[in-house]
Write a protein that holds these residues in place. Structure first.
Motif, PDB file in Angstrom:
ATOM      1  N   TYR A 100      15.043  66.795   7.555  1.00 53.94           N
ATOM      2  CA  TYR A 100      15.564  66.972   9.098  1.00 53.94           C
ATOM      3  C   TYR A 100      15.067  66.080  10.185  1.00 53.94           C
ATOM      4  CZ  TYR A 100      17.319  70.829   6.145  1.00 53.94           C
ATOM      5  OH  TYR A 100      17.925  71.391   5.381  1.00 53.94           O
ATOM      6  N   CYS A 101      14.678  64.765   9.843  1.00 51.80           N
ATOM      7  CA  CYS A 101      14.040  63.774  10.738  1.00 51.80           C
ATOM      8  C   CYS A 101      14.998  62.538  11.042  1.00 51.80           C
ATOM      9  CB  CYS A 101      12.668  63.557  10.092  1.00 51.80           C
ATOM     10  SG  CYS A 101      11.577  64.914  10.479  1.00 51.80           S
ATOM     11  N   PHE A 102      15.083  61.758   9.985  1.00 58.40           N
ATOM     12  CA  PHE A 102      15.935  60.732  10.046  1.00 58.40           C
ATOM     13  C   PHE A 102      17.527  61.297  10.037  1.00 58.40           C
ATOM     14  CE2 PHE A 102      18.897  57.480   8.772  1.00 58.40           C
ATOM     15  CZ  PHE A 102      18.679  56.401   9.596  1.00 58.40           C
ATOM     16  N   SER A 103      17.681  62.292   9.092  1.00 53.70           N
ATOM     17  CA  SER A 103      19.029  62.748   8.875  1.00 53.70           C
ATOM     18  C   SER A 103      19.706  63.225  10.315  1.00 53.70           C
ATOM     19  CB  SER A 103      19.107  63.801   8.047  1.00 53.70           C
ATOM     20  OG  SER A 103      18.510  65.013   8.315  1.00 53.70           O
ATOM     21  N   MET A 104      18.760  63.703  11.442  1.00 53.15           N
ATOM     22  CA  MET A 104      19.037  63.940  12.668  1.00 53.15           C
ATOM     23  C   MET A 104      19.054  63.037  13.883  1.00 53.15           C
ATOM     24  SD  MET A 104      17.553  68.255  12.558  1.00 53.15           S
ATOM     25  CE  MET A 104      18.627  68.709  14.056  1.00 53.15           C
ATOM     26  N   ALA A 105      18.741  61.866  13.417  1.00 50.93           N
ATOM     27  CA  ALA A 105      18.453  60.869  14.451  1.00 50.93           C
ATOM     28  C   ALA A 105      19.813  60.482  14.935  1.00 50.93           C
ATOM     29  CB  ALA A 105      17.893  59.561  13.620  1.00 50.93           C
ATOM     30  N   SER A 106      19.725  59.761  16.199  1.00 52.31           N
ATOM     31  CA  SER A 106      20.967  59.255  16.859  1.00 52.31           C
ATOM     32  C   SER A 106      20.626  58.016  17.621  1.00 52.31           C
ATOM     33  CB  SER A 106      21.117  60.516  18.062  1.00 52.31           C
ATOM     34  OG  SER A 106      20.444  60.505  18.951  1.00 52.31           O
ATOM     35  N   ASN A 107      21.756  57.543  18.157  1.00 55.67           N
ATOM     36  CA  ASN A 107      21.539  56.226  19.084  1.00 55.67           C
ATOM     37  C   ASN A 107      21.361  56.559  20.523  1.00 55.67           C
ATOM     38  OD1 ASN A 107      23.463  55.079  16.711  1.00 55.67           O
ATOM     39  ND2 ASN A 107      21.701  54.005  17.062  1.00 55.67           N
ATOM     40  N   TYR A 108      20.872  57.821  20.802  1.00 55.88           N
ATOM     41  CA  TYR A 108      20.912  58.280  22.278  1.00 55.88           C
ATOM     42  C   TYR A 108      20.157  56.915  23.117  1.00 55.88           C
ATOM     43  CZ  TYR A 108      20.195  61.149  26.592  1.00 55.88           C
ATOM     44  OH  TYR A 108      20.071  61.548  27.683  1.00 55.88           O
ATOM     45  N   SER A 118       8.842  72.522  16.658  1.00 58.31           N
ATOM     46  CA  SER A 118       8.162  72.383  15.286  1.00 58.31           C
ATOM     47  C   SER A 118       6.843  71.346  15.525  1.00 58.31           C
ATOM     48  CB  SER A 118       8.846  71.874  14.204  1.00 58.31           C
ATOM     49  OG  SER A 118       9.378  70.644  14.746  1.00 58.31           O
ATOM     50  N   GLN A 119       6.106  71.881  14.818  1.00 64.01           N
ATOM     51  CA  GLN A 119       4.666  71.023  14.915  1.00 64.01           C
ATOM     52  C   GLN A 119       4.223  69.800  13.854  1.00 64.01           C
ATOM     53  OE1 GLN A 119       0.984  73.200  15.933  1.00 64.01           O
ATOM     54  NE2 GLN A 119      -0.215  71.488  14.567  1.00 64.01           N
ATOM     55  N   HIS A 120       4.256  68.763  13.939  1.00 66.52           N
ATOM     56  CA  HIS A 120       4.187  67.611  13.192  1.00 66.52           C
ATOM     57  C   HIS A 120       2.687  67.209  13.376  1.00 66.52           C
ATOM     58  CE1 HIS A 120       8.142  66.902  11.500  1.00 66.52           C
ATOM     59  NE2 HIS A 120       8.571  67.627  12.536  1.00 66.52           N
ATOM     60  N   HIS A 121       1.851  67.203  12.362  1.00 62.27           N
ATOM     61  CA  HIS A 121       0.645  66.751  12.542  1.00 62.27           C
ATOM     62  C   HIS A 121       0.613  65.050  12.695  1.00 62.27           C
ATOM     63  CE1 HIS A 121      -3.692  66.176  12.092  1.00 62.27           C
ATOM     64  NE2 HIS A 121      -3.470  65.213  11.179  1.00 62.27           N
ATOM     65  N   ILE A 122      -0.013  64.787  13.875  1.00 61.18           N
ATOM     66  CA  ILE A 122      -0.288  63.384  14.094  1.00 61.18           C
ATOM     67  C   ILE A 122      -1.641  62.930  14.172  1.00 61.18           C
ATOM     68  CG2 ILE A 122       0.344  61.858  16.118  1.00 61.18           C
ATOM     69  CD1 ILE A 122       2.153  63.842  17.273  1.00 61.18           C
ATOM     70  N   GLU A 123      -1.541  61.707  13.470  1.00 59.63           N
ATOM     71  CA  GLU A 123      -2.764  60.794  13.505  1.00 59.63           C
ATOM     72  C   GLU A 123      -2.918  59.514  13.681  1.00 59.63           C
ATOM     73  OE1 GLU A 123      -4.349  60.905   9.178  1.00 59.63           O
ATOM     74  OE2 GLU A 123      -2.372  61.612   8.921  1.00 59.63           O
ATOM     75  N   HIS A 154      14.958  59.789  17.427  1.00 57.81           N
ATOM     76  CA  HIS A 154      14.612  59.532  15.729  1.00 57.81           C
ATOM     77  C   HIS A 154      13.941  60.691  15.364  1.00 57.81           C
ATOM     78  CE1 HIS A 154      13.699  54.820  17.227  1.00 57.81           C
ATOM     79  NE2 HIS A 154      15.023  55.180  16.950  1.00 57.81           N
ATOM     80  N   LEU A 155      13.272  61.592  16.109  1.00 57.99           N
ATOM     81  CA  LEU A 155      12.525  62.534  15.666  1.00 57.99           C
ATOM     82  C   LEU A 155      12.707  63.964  16.773  1.00 57.99           C
ATOM     83  CD1 LEU A 155      10.816  64.147  13.600  1.00 57.99           C
ATOM     84  CD2 LEU A 155       8.842  63.000  14.493  1.00 57.99           C
ATOM     85  N   ILE A 156      13.719  64.762  16.464  1.00 61.55           N
ATOM     86  CA  ILE A 156      14.076  65.877  17.489  1.00 61.55           C
ATOM     87  C   ILE A 156      13.497  66.997  17.234  1.00 61.55           C
ATOM     88  CG2 ILE A 156      16.432  66.677  16.275  1.00 61.55           C
ATOM     89  CD1 ILE A 156      17.419  66.373  19.121  1.00 61.55           C
ATOM     90  N   ARG A 157      12.922  67.394  16.030  1.00 66.69           N
ATOM     91  CA  ARG A 157      12.447  68.569  15.544  1.00 66.69           C
ATOM     92  C   ARG A 157      11.565  68.983  16.693  1.00 66.69           C
ATOM     93  NH1 ARG A 157       9.887  69.899  11.334  1.00 66.69           N
ATOM     94  NH2 ARG A 157      11.075  71.752  10.942  1.00 66.69           N
ATOM     95  N   PRO A 158      10.660  68.448  16.994  1.00 63.72           N
ATOM     96  CA  PRO A 158       9.575  69.184  18.119  1.00 63.72           C
ATOM     97  C   PRO A 158      10.413  69.778  19.053  1.00 63.72           C
ATOM     98  CG  PRO A 158       8.518  66.967  17.087  1.00 63.72           C
ATOM     99  CD  PRO A 158      10.074  67.242  16.558  1.00 63.72           C
ATOM    100  N   MET A 159      11.427  68.880  19.856  1.00 67.75           N
ATOM    101  CA  MET A 159      12.087  69.293  20.985  1.00 67.75           C
ATOM    102  C   MET A 159      13.123  70.455  20.741  1.00 67.75           C
ATOM    103  SD  MET A 159      10.460  66.330  21.230  1.00 67.75           S
ATOM    104  CE  MET A 159      11.288  65.002  20.891  1.00 67.75           C
ATOM    105  N   THR A 181       8.499  65.141  24.476  1.00 70.69           N
ATOM    106  CA  THR A 181       7.196  65.301  24.186  1.00 70.69           C
ATOM    107  C   THR A 181       7.079  65.836  22.439  1.00 70.69           C
ATOM    108  OG1 THR A 181       6.800  66.036  26.362  1.00 70.69           O
ATOM    109  CG2 THR A 181       5.217  66.651  24.848  1.00 70.69           C
ATOM    110  N   PHE A 182       6.252  64.969  22.164  1.00 66.19           N
ATOM    111  CA  PHE A 182       5.948  65.536  20.465  1.00 66.19           C
ATOM    112  C   PHE A 182       4.940  66.096  20.358  1.00 66.19           C
ATOM    113  CE2 PHE A 182       8.045  61.114  20.188  1.00 66.19           C
ATOM    114  CZ  PHE A 182       8.998  61.344  19.601  1.00 66.19           C
ATOM    115  N   ALA A 183       4.027  66.214  21.344  1.00 66.36           N
ATOM    116  CA  ALA A 183       2.715  66.922  21.144  1.00 66.36           C
ATOM    117  C   ALA A 183       2.040  67.218  22.811  1.00 66.36           C
ATOM    118  CB  ALA A 183       1.887  66.717  20.076  1.00 66.36           C
ATOM    119  N   ASN A 184       1.654  68.341  23.019  1.00 70.42           N
ATOM    120  CA  ASN A 184       0.874  68.558  24.195  1.00 70.42           C
ATOM    121  C   ASN A 184      -0.430  68.715  24.063  1.00 70.42           C
ATOM    122  OD1 ASN A 184       2.535  68.631  26.396  1.00 70.42           O
ATOM    123  ND2 ASN A 184       3.720  70.223  25.592  1.00 70.42           N
ATOM    124  N   ASN A 185      -1.534  68.010  24.743  1.00 72.03           N
ATOM    125  CA  ASN A 185      -2.884  67.988  24.605  1.00 72.03           C
ATOM    126  C   ASN A 185      -3.216  68.370  23.091  1.00 72.03           C
ATOM    127  OD1 ASN A 185      -3.172  67.862  27.516  1.00 72.03           O
ATOM    128  ND2 ASN A 185      -2.481  70.107  27.580  1.00 72.03           N
TER     129      ASN A 185
END
Length: 405
Positions: A356-364, A304-309, A295-300, A332-336
């Motif tokens: 470049y999030c949903f548009s790069m999603a797959s059915n893996y 890229s870093q996405h702020h997570i709350e 669903h969200l491959i950019r961090p891998m 892994t979306f975020a480490n520590n």
């Protein structure tokens, strides 16, 4: 958007889910047009590869945007969304002459980025208005995967091949109406962008019947607090002045074109996922969510870093978590990362999830793609339904019974 709105949408439509704030998209579009208000003829072509949902395309069309497309399928989506053919630019890479001719038959503006196809197309269609993509050999952008103007890039015709390019145009008597460049994404230094622009200006002098200059885009947006971003206002002042001066020198008022994607939609996007499990190991606390790099491959892919709350517990005591997905590989979306205390069932919100999030999603792993919602005028509108098992089977054809015996 507020956390309570996002939580309400996650409850209403389920998770994982993508949410887009229409007001933010509109404000970014207005910010860019205001920055270049000193240019008489400005055109914004939305780079739809960033987020290609038809509802998003319609939203930007209503604001006056054109489209930047990179495939025949994107062209068809643009036409389906109601864009006039002349409002669509087609800038493919490595496609066949047949595809380019098929798109040309639709009335779309063609942008060619290699000498071989340029000569073939010009020989067969000398009267068709064509734009040429130049590679200025300027290294701009962030991750090497999104820096496309350097000397070893597969994109564009090398500026060092300009004499060859001019010879092809003269021999075929092609109708060249535009020159284009795109150095890459996440541009930090506007002076580098302006330097590349000078190369484009010099190249443009070789063509007498231009109607526009297309400077691509790649403007960086902030991904975290105090993050650096492209100074659009400063770029607007400097490039507008230089562009207007060039038009005077050229003897004709040209159209200035940009192709923003991430700049328009990145900050408008939120990805919401539910925490399935909190797992303590000898050294790490994992928060496992109901999603993954499907669903969200950019961090891998890009690091890229996405702020997570944790919007379920925004005022909780912060602890260190590694946020991971449910895919059968390391996703892994975020480490520590410091996040408000997480419990199973909480909803985590990933920021900057519009581009470049949903548009790069797959059915893996045969997982379903998530739903998409547009937040418009204080209300959530479902703009893509969550996939089902029937969607996975839709185009699959089982073997005949006789073949399995």
């Amino acid at each position: 958007m507020q956390s309570k709105d996002l939580l309400q949408l996650a409850e209403q439509f389920g998770s994982p889910i993508y949410v887009y704030d229409a007001e933010k998209i509109q404000s970014q579009y207005n910010r860019l047009t205001k920055a270049f208000s000193k240019v008489d003829k400005l055109r914004i072509n939305y780079a739809m590869k960033a987020l290609s949902n038809v509802a998003i395309l319609q939203l930007l069309k209503d604001m006056g945007a054109g489209l930047d497309t990179v495939s025949i399928q994107e062209v068809l989506l643009g036409l389906h969304a109601g864009y006039a053919p002349e409002k669509i630019f087609y800038t493919p890479n490595g496609v066949s002459l047949e595809e380019i001719e098929e798109v040309n038959a639709m009335g779309v503006q063609i942008n060619i980025d290699n000498l071989s196809i340029l000569e073939q197309f010009g020989t067969k269609h000398p009267n068709v208005p064509v734009c040429i993509r130049i590679n200025p050999h300027v290294m701009a952008g962030g991750n090497t995967n999104i820096s496309v103007g350097h000397i070893d890039s597969k994109f564009g015709i090398s500026i060092h091949q300009l004499p060859h390019l001019v010879r092809i145009v003269e021999n075929t008597k092609m109708n060249i109406v535009g020159i284009h460049m795109h150095t890459g994404s996440d541009i930090l230094d506007i002076e580098v962008f302006l330097y590349a622009a000078e190369i484009l200006f010099d190249a443009a002098k070789n063509f007498k019947n231009l109607e526009f200059l297309d400077f691509g885009s790649g403007f960086k947006v902030p991904y975290k607090k105090d993050d650096i971003e492209t100074d659009i206002e400063e770029l607007g002042k400097k490039l507008s002045k230089r562009f207007n001066a060039f038009c005077t020198e050229y003897g004709k008022e040209l159209t200035l074109i940009f192709e923003p994607g991430k700049f328009l939609v990145s900050e408008a996007g939120f990805f919401l996922a539910k925490v399935n499990v909190v797992k303590q190991t000898t050294s790490t606390v994992f928060a496992g969510i109901d999603s993954g790099f499907n669903h969200l491959i950019r961090p891998m892919l890009y690091g890229s870093q996405h702020h997570i709350e944790n919007i379920s517990n925004p005022k909780g005591k912060e602890r260190f978590y590694s946020v991971v997905g449910y895919i059968c590989e390391t996703d892994t979306f975020a480490n520590n990362r410091r996040i408000s205390e997480i419990k199973e069932g909480d909803i985590l919100c990933f920021r900057n999830a519009g581009a470049y999030c949903f548009s790069m999603a797959s059915n893996y792993n045969s997982r379903y793609k998530p739903a998409e919602v547009l937040w418009l005028n204080g209300e959530g509108h479902l703009i893509r339904a969550r996939e089902s098992f029937e969607d996975l089977l839709k185009n699959q054809i089982p073997l005949p019974i006789a073949a399995t015996v």
